[in-house]
Design a protein around this motif. Structure first.
Motif, PDB file in Angstrom:
ATOM      1  N   TYR A 268      10.547   4.478   3.784  1.00 60.77           N
ATOM      2  CA  TYR A 268      10.685   4.233   2.346  1.00 60.77           C
ATOM      3  C   TYR A 268      11.403   5.429   1.734  1.00 60.77           C
ATOM      4  O   TYR A 268      11.336   6.536   2.255  1.00 60.77           O
ATOM      5  N   ALA A 269      12.074   5.201   0.616  1.00 56.68           N
ATOM      6  CA  ALA A 269      12.754   6.328  -0.031  1.00 56.68           C
ATOM      7  C   ALA A 269      12.511   6.277  -1.528  1.00 56.68           C
ATOM      8  O   ALA A 269      12.094   5.254  -2.067  1.00 56.68           O
ATOM      9  N   SER A 270      12.769   7.387  -2.194  1.00 63.33           N
ATOM     10  CA  SER A 270      12.541   7.474  -3.636  1.00 63.33           C
ATOM     11  C   SER A 270      13.603   6.694  -4.390  1.00 63.33           C
ATOM     12  O   SER A 270      14.640   6.332  -3.847  1.00 63.33           O
ATOM     13  N   SER A 271      13.340   6.471  -5.651  1.00 60.67           N
ATOM     14  CA  SER A 271      14.309   5.767  -6.482  1.00 60.67           C
ATOM     15  C   SER A 271      15.597   6.573  -6.625  1.00 60.67           C
ATOM     16  O   SER A 271      16.667   6.013  -6.807  1.00 60.67           O
TER      17      SER A 271
ATOM     18  N   LYS B 137       1.635  10.660  14.212  1.00 62.73           N
ATOM     19  CA  LYS B 137       1.721   9.205  14.375  1.00 62.73           C
ATOM     20  C   LYS B 137       1.486   8.390  13.092  1.00 62.73           C
ATOM     21  O   LYS B 137       0.583   7.559  13.037  1.00 62.73           O
ATOM     22  N   PRO B 138       2.274   8.601  12.077  1.00 61.95           N
ATOM     23  CA  PRO B 138       2.166   7.728  10.900  1.00 61.95           C
ATOM     24  C   PRO B 138       2.827   6.376  11.179  1.00 61.95           C
ATOM     25  O   PRO B 138       3.611   6.262  12.125  1.00 61.95           O
ATOM     26  N   ASP B 139       2.475   5.360  10.393  1.00 65.70           N
ATOM     27  CA  ASP B 139       3.113   4.044  10.542  1.00 65.70           C
ATOM     28  C   ASP B 139       4.376   3.954   9.701  1.00 65.70           C
ATOM     29  O   ASP B 139       5.220   3.100   9.923  1.00 65.70           O
ATOM     30  N   ALA B 140       4.452   4.783   8.690  1.00 66.10           N
ATOM     31  CA  ALA B 140       5.620   4.735   7.816  1.00 66.10           C
ATOM     32  C   ALA B 140       5.828   6.109   7.194  1.00 66.10           C
ATOM     33  O   ALA B 140       4.916   6.940   7.146  1.00 66.10           O
ATOM     34  N   LEU B 141       7.058   6.317   6.719  1.00 68.57           N
ATOM     35  CA  LEU B 141       7.426   7.614   6.166  1.00 68.57           C
ATOM     36  C   LEU B 141       8.093   7.387   4.809  1.00 68.57           C
ATOM     37  O   LEU B 141       8.840   6.426   4.634  1.00 68.57           O
ATOM     38  N   ILE B 142       7.785   8.259   3.863  1.00 65.14           N
ATOM     39  CA  ILE B 142       8.489   8.206   2.572  1.00 65.14           C
ATOM     40  C   ILE B 142       9.368   9.444   2.471  1.00 65.14           C
ATOM     41  O   ILE B 142       8.905  10.549   2.752  1.00 65.14           O
ATOM     42  N   VAL B 143      10.625   9.275   2.079  1.00 67.09           N
ATOM     43  CA  VAL B 143      11.445  10.447   1.765  1.00 67.09           C
ATOM     44  C   VAL B 143      11.614  10.493   0.248  1.00 67.09           C
ATOM     45  O   VAL B 143      12.030   9.517  -0.377  1.00 67.09           O
ATOM     46  N   TRP B 144      11.228  11.626  -0.323  1.00 63.32           N
ATOM     47  CA  TRP B 144      11.276  11.745  -1.786  1.00 63.32           C
ATOM     48  C   TRP B 144      12.293  12.825  -2.154  1.00 63.32           C
ATOM     49  O   TRP B 144      12.009  14.016  -2.117  1.00 63.32           O
ATOM     50  N   SER B 145      13.487  12.391  -2.465  1.00 64.85           N
ATOM     51  CA  SER B 145      14.580  13.304  -2.790  1.00 64.85           C
ATOM     52  C   SER B 145      15.694  12.486  -3.418  1.00 64.85           C
ATOM     53  O   SER B 145      15.666  11.258  -3.369  1.00 64.85           O
TER      54      SER B 145
ATOM     55  N   ALA C 241       3.270   9.303   5.968  1.00 65.42           N
ATOM     56  CA  ALA C 241       3.635  10.709   5.789  1.00 65.42           C
ATOM     57  C   ALA C 241       4.779  10.787   4.796  1.00 65.42           C
ATOM     58  O   ALA C 241       5.435   9.779   4.503  1.00 65.42           O
ATOM     59  N   MET C 242       5.001  11.981   4.246  1.00 65.65           N
ATOM     60  CA  MET C 242       6.093  12.136   3.284  1.00 65.65           C
ATOM     61  C   MET C 242       6.919  13.360   3.640  1.00 65.65           C
ATOM     62  O   MET C 242       6.391  14.371   4.078  1.00 65.65           O
TER      63      MET C 242
END
Lengths: 336, 402, 290
Positions: free
Chosen positions: B263-266, B231-239, B180-181
């Motif tokens: 996970y996160a954005s650069s 129920k995702p296995d991982a999450l990305i934060v994009w900010s 998910a994001m």
């Protein structure tokens, strides 16, 4: 009398506007004058709304945004000619203004302030979220320049004339409006709402007309902005940007046809002056000092010259002249 | 009659102000004369940064990096014996100001090239003018609209697709199936979402949901809870920071950091992130340039030398928290410096542009640039690295020391 | 999506809006001025307290010093820019002056603290408490708690003290209270100081959750103003309810409809409420028309 002299001044300004690009052939300076023109256009209706109807509106930036996005979507997505887009822009912004004004213009200023804040936030959200139509937060790329038939307003000079032509026509309309029956009604409204009502003036309708007028001018200003920049993004139309337009009219002077113009010039001169002068004193200075100067200007003008710069300076000129006249009379007396 | 004069004086006032304005602006441009060739001794470069406003987290470090590198070049005798003069301005993260500044640089300051525009939006507003006036321009925005089909515009940051792909590859390697994001509600977040949705299936990943948050509203518990219900296995934060720090903090406080990967954005990669998110930053993985972990790189790494030298110099000169953003501006300068050097005595807007386009194999901090007429970025993503926060420090993650 | 979490988050955000709205209402009722610099007091509260804590002060001392300083700034602001306008009939002028002051304060903060966001450690603990089906952090409890304490404090002060009575007299009838020997200018100054103190408190308790940034004030002003008008601009209790309504509307929008449209939903609902009850949720029927 007042109308005539206003129109004469407008004539002189028109001549200056026409001459300017012949003297200034520099795209940076032209861009500054284009910015002044669009600021004037967007603030113009606000002078009457604040000055006569006593209503604060935070919606100028939102109306500008509605105009800009309408123009962009109609020309790029629907492939209509820009002239038709401009007309549609005026229609859509007037409908929007009507809908916003309808429930609240009967009440005192806080309600319009509140509703226009809410309206601006909602417009801003739509610009960001309806990304299939608006391009989302990344903005809308590739708006074509304005054109009438086969004549394309490409380049700085053409856009300069386009924007200033619109400004001059709008000022001309306002001068005429103020000298008409509506103008006299506005004058009464300004001195007392109760008096206006007892004279049988429908103050709600009157305020509505002014609010719509302000919205349409801002919408057209936004459309012209989109045609000139060719790229628009939601941030330009954030509710906080509306404070700039409020500053312009307060500094320039409410209730004066020239308030918006003078305000736009003064704010630009101060902004650009600081951009060029500050780095000489403080090499690291960025926008922060500019915004301090901006805020201070607003506060000082309101404290010391609450009528705004335009009318007050004119008044002091007049007093001086009267004084010299009377002193001349005195010398005459003495010589006699 | 009286009233008439009155208005005339009003008018005089307007004209006077206009003249002051004209005077003000022209006073700063007395030196240069001809249209685009510079005076013999200096090379004038325009730098337009988002120093204040929404883009300041990017604009300030980028301005600092460029200033430092130009100073260094001048200390070493300039380019081909000519000193570089940097003309800076702050566009206040405002599109109209960015355009006005670009015109000032082009017609008033007569620069031979422009670097800047920390964000895609401020860059995009300048591009039409840059194209019509014909000035070489290197942007630090990542939106490909800046360079697609353009003649004069170049950019240094890798695309969001390249960055997202490094995350997705790692997720696949770790057996993650559902992702998910949560993203910031602006241009950067939006393009991250698009890249994520477009590429997830290529790596066998299912997108369970995407939520947004406003850059100024920093309580994201509701959004996180909503995403977790799928129920995702991982999450990305994009900010960028501080938004991503707020997410990591809430993620930790809600107790999710023990259960799923974040996970996160650069844009998150900066010491400020660790400072703001506190314990929430532990274990967060993000793709980035090699600058932040310069001293932990293998000595054989092609970028080892350039990033370690830069990092030392930058940290000695500035006391702001190091982020990845200085690399954007640094690479823009390496590209431009190289293009001007190759132009020899014939430094003009046109030669610089042609040389930029023919750049081949230039090693910058973000990667190795291979420009072509169709690709005005020229990066393939191989210069990127994943990093992880461990004990309050960034360490390379999945990086093999040779 | 669980409704408990949505409500709790709404209450937390609502508490912040409520504290700012109370500041608006106190100043408005005593002086008739809408103070758009109110959000800047909150920003200053957050910024200054962080500076004190970084400097090594303990939290309580830092908070007290911060509140005193912000109250001082507000008093100074009143004396320099608002008091000279006491004879101005036009309320637009004073509103615009407060906006100008807000811009100046933002600019000065930028000069002092720069553009970077600054963190503050939570007052206590960092693992959330699970409550019903939702989790709530210690700091959220601090925020809601300070709002509750403040409500009690304002109630006691207004109902039980001489100051409070003077305040109320000023609110209901300026002329009469002047005849009774209450200086409306002094009361106005106190209103500004009190509102600034409340605003600073909001900034202090929210800093660990939201971080502090120089440009957070204007948006807080707008939201606080909206909450205050929503409550009817009549008194502190109404403003607090207005704040909670706004906060919950926002989180309901985020949780149940779309996080991208939450502001849209909150403001649309707000406009509808205003249309149904133009005098505000708790406002009197009579609307100030002129």
């Amino acid at each position: 009398m007042k109308t005539k002299s206003n129109i004469k001044v407008l004539g002189i300004i028109a001549v200056l506007v026409v001459i300017l690009p012949l003297v200034v052939q520099n795209s940076y300076l032209l861009q500054i004058f284009i910015n002044i023109g669009s600021w004037t256009l967007i603030s113009l209706g606000l002078t009457i709304l604040l000055g006569y109807a006593g209503q604060i509106s935070f919606a100028q930036a939102a109306f500008m945004g509605i105009g800009a996005y309408t123009a962009a979507i109609i020309t790029v997505t629907l492939h209509w000619p820009p002239l038709l887009a401009l007309i549609t822009t005026a229609v859509i912004s007037s409908i929007m203004a009507f809908l916003v004004g309808l429930p609240v213009l009967r009440f005192k200023e806080h309600y319009l302030a509140l509703i226009t804040i809410g309206f601006s936030v909602m417009v801003f959200v739509l610009m960001n979220q309806l990304s299939d139509i608006t391009g989302g937060p990344g903005g809308f790329i590739g708006v074509p320049p304005f054109s009438i038939g086969s004549f394309v307003f490409k380049g700085d000079i053409a856009n300069y004339y386009l924007i200033w032509g619109t400004v001059l026509i709008s000022i001309f309309l306002i001068i005429n409006l103020l000298s008409s029956r509506i103008g006299r009604a506005l004058e009464t409204l300004r001195s007392s709402e109760i008096a206006a009502k007892s004279m049988g003036i429908n103050t709600f309708l009157l305020k509505m007309k002014v609010f719509i007028f302000a919205g349409v001018l801002a919408g057209i200003g936004g459309a012209l902005y989109a045609f000139q920049l060719s790229f628009i993004a939601p941030n330009t139309f954030n509710v906080l940007e509306s404070i700039t337009y409020l500053t312009i009219v307060v500094v320039g002077g409410l209730r004066s046809v020239w308030g918006a113009l003078i305000g736009a010039i003064v704010v630009t001169v101060i902004e650009k002056g600081l951009t060029h002068l500050l780095p000489l004193i403080i090499p690291d200075a960025g926008g922060e000092l500019e915004s301090i100067a901006y805020g201070l200007l607003l506060v000082l003008v309101l404290l010391f010259i609450p009528d705004g710069l335009g009318p007050t300076i004119a008044k002091s000129f007049k007093n001086k002249r009267n004084m010299t006249k009377s002193s001349k009379l005195k010398t005459l007396d003495q010589s006699n | 009659m009286k009233i008439k004069k009155f208005h005339l004086q009003c008018l005089i006032l307007i004209v006077a102000l206009g003249l002051v304005l004209a005077g003000c602006s022209s006073s700063s441009s007395t030196s240069s004369t001809s249209s685009d060739s510079n005076s013999d001794k200096t090379i004038r470069i325009g730098a337009i940064w988002d120093v204040t406003g929404a883009g300041s987290a990017l604009g300030v470090p980028e301005r600092n990096a460029l200033r430092m590198l130009v100073e260094k070049t001048n200390e070493n005798g300039g380019i081909n014996g000519k000193k570089v003069e940097l003309i800076e301005s702050d566009n206040q993260s405002n599109e109209t100001k960015a355009l006005t500044d670009a015109k000032r640089m082009i017609s008033q300051e007569k620069v031979v090239a422009i670097i800047g525009g920390a964000q895609s939006t401020t860059s995009l507003s300048m591009v039409p003018t840059i194209e019509s006036e014909g000035v070489p321009y290197i942007s630090n925005g990542s939106n490909r609209g800046i360079i697609n089909g353009k003649k004069w515009a170049f950019l240094t940051p890798p695309s969001d697709e390249v960055l997202i792909t490094t995350i997705l590859k790692d997720a696949q390697k770790n057996g993650i199936k559902k992702m998910a994001m949560i993203r910031v509600n602006n241009d950067f977040g939006k393009s991250g979402e698009e890249a994520f949705k477009k590429n997830a299936s290529k790596y066998g990943l299912e997108v369970t949901g995407v939520e947004q948050f406003n850059a100024d509203a920093k309580d994201v518990k509701v959004q996180l809870n909503k995403l977790i219900t799928d129920k995702p296995d991982a999450l990305i934060v994009w900010s960028v920071v501080p938004g991503s720090a707020a997410v990591a903090k809430d993620f930790f406080e809600l107790g999710y950091s023990d259960k799923l990967k974040l996970y996160a954005s650069s844009g998150t990669v900066s010491q400020k992130f660790i400072e703001l998110a506190g314990k929430g930053s532990e274990g967060v993985i993000m793709p980035t340039y090699k600058l932040l972990v310069a001293d932990q790189l293998s000595k054989d790494d092609p970028q080892y030398k350039i990033v370690t030298e830069f990092k030392e110099a930058y940290e000695a000169k500035y006391d702001d928290e190091l982020s990845q953003f200085p690399s954007n501006a640094a690479d823009a300068w390496y590209l431009l410096e190289d293009a001007i050097k190759r132009a020899g005595d014939n430094v003009s807007r046109k030669t610089i542009r042609d040389n930029l386009e023919s750049t081949k194999g230039l090693v910058g901090q973000i990667g190795e640039y291979q420009m072509t007429p169709d690709d005005h970025n020229g990066l393939d993503g191989s210069g990127l690295i994943l990093v992880k926060v461990e004990n309050g420090k960034f360490v390379p993650y999945g990086y093999e020391k040779k | 999506m669980n409704i408990e979490q949505v409500i709790l988050t709404g209450l937390t955000n609502g508490s912040i809006y409520a504290l700012i709205a109370v500041g608006f209402v106190i100043i408005y009722n005593v002086t008739g001025i809408i103070n758009f610099a109110q959000g800047e007091f909150t920003m200053l509260g957050a910024m200054i307290v962080i500076s004190f804590v970084d400097f090594g002060f303990n939290m309580i001392t830092a908070a007290i010093l911060t509140i005193i300083i912000v109250m001082g700034i507000s008093t100074l602001m009143y004396g320099l820019a608002i008091y000279p306008l006491k004879n101005t009939k036009n309320s637009l002028t004073t509103i615009m002056v407060t906006m100008g002051l807000g811009i100046v304060i933002t600019g000065i903060s930028l000069l002092i603290w720069g553009t970077e966001a600054r963190p503050l450690a939570p007052f206590t603990g960092n693992r959330p408490i699970t409550f019903l089906n939702a989790s709530i952090s210690h700091q959220d409890l601090w925020i809601i708690g300070s709002c509750a304490v403040l409500v009690l404090f304002i109630y006691l002060m207004f109902e039980k003290t001489y100051f409070g009575m003077a305040f109320r007299a000023c609110m209901s009838n300026k002329e009469a209270s002047r005849l009774m020997g209450i200086s409306t200018e002094v009361m106005a100054m106190l209103a500004f100081a009190l509102s600034a103190g409340i605003g600073a408190l909001a900034g202090i308790v929210m800093a660990p959750v939201t971080f502090a940034e120089y440009d957070m004030g204007m948006m807080l002003s707008l939201k606080g103003f909206v909450a205050a008008v929503l409550g009817g601009l009549t008194g502190a209790p109404a403003a607090i309810i207005g704040g909670f309504v706004l906060g919950i509307l926002e989180s309901v929008g985020t949780g149940f409809i779309s996080s991208g449209y939450n502001d849209f939903i909150a403001f649309a609902a707000l406009i509808i409420i205003m249309l149904i009850r133009p005098s505000g949720i708790l406002g009197h029927k009579s609307i100030k028309k002129v």
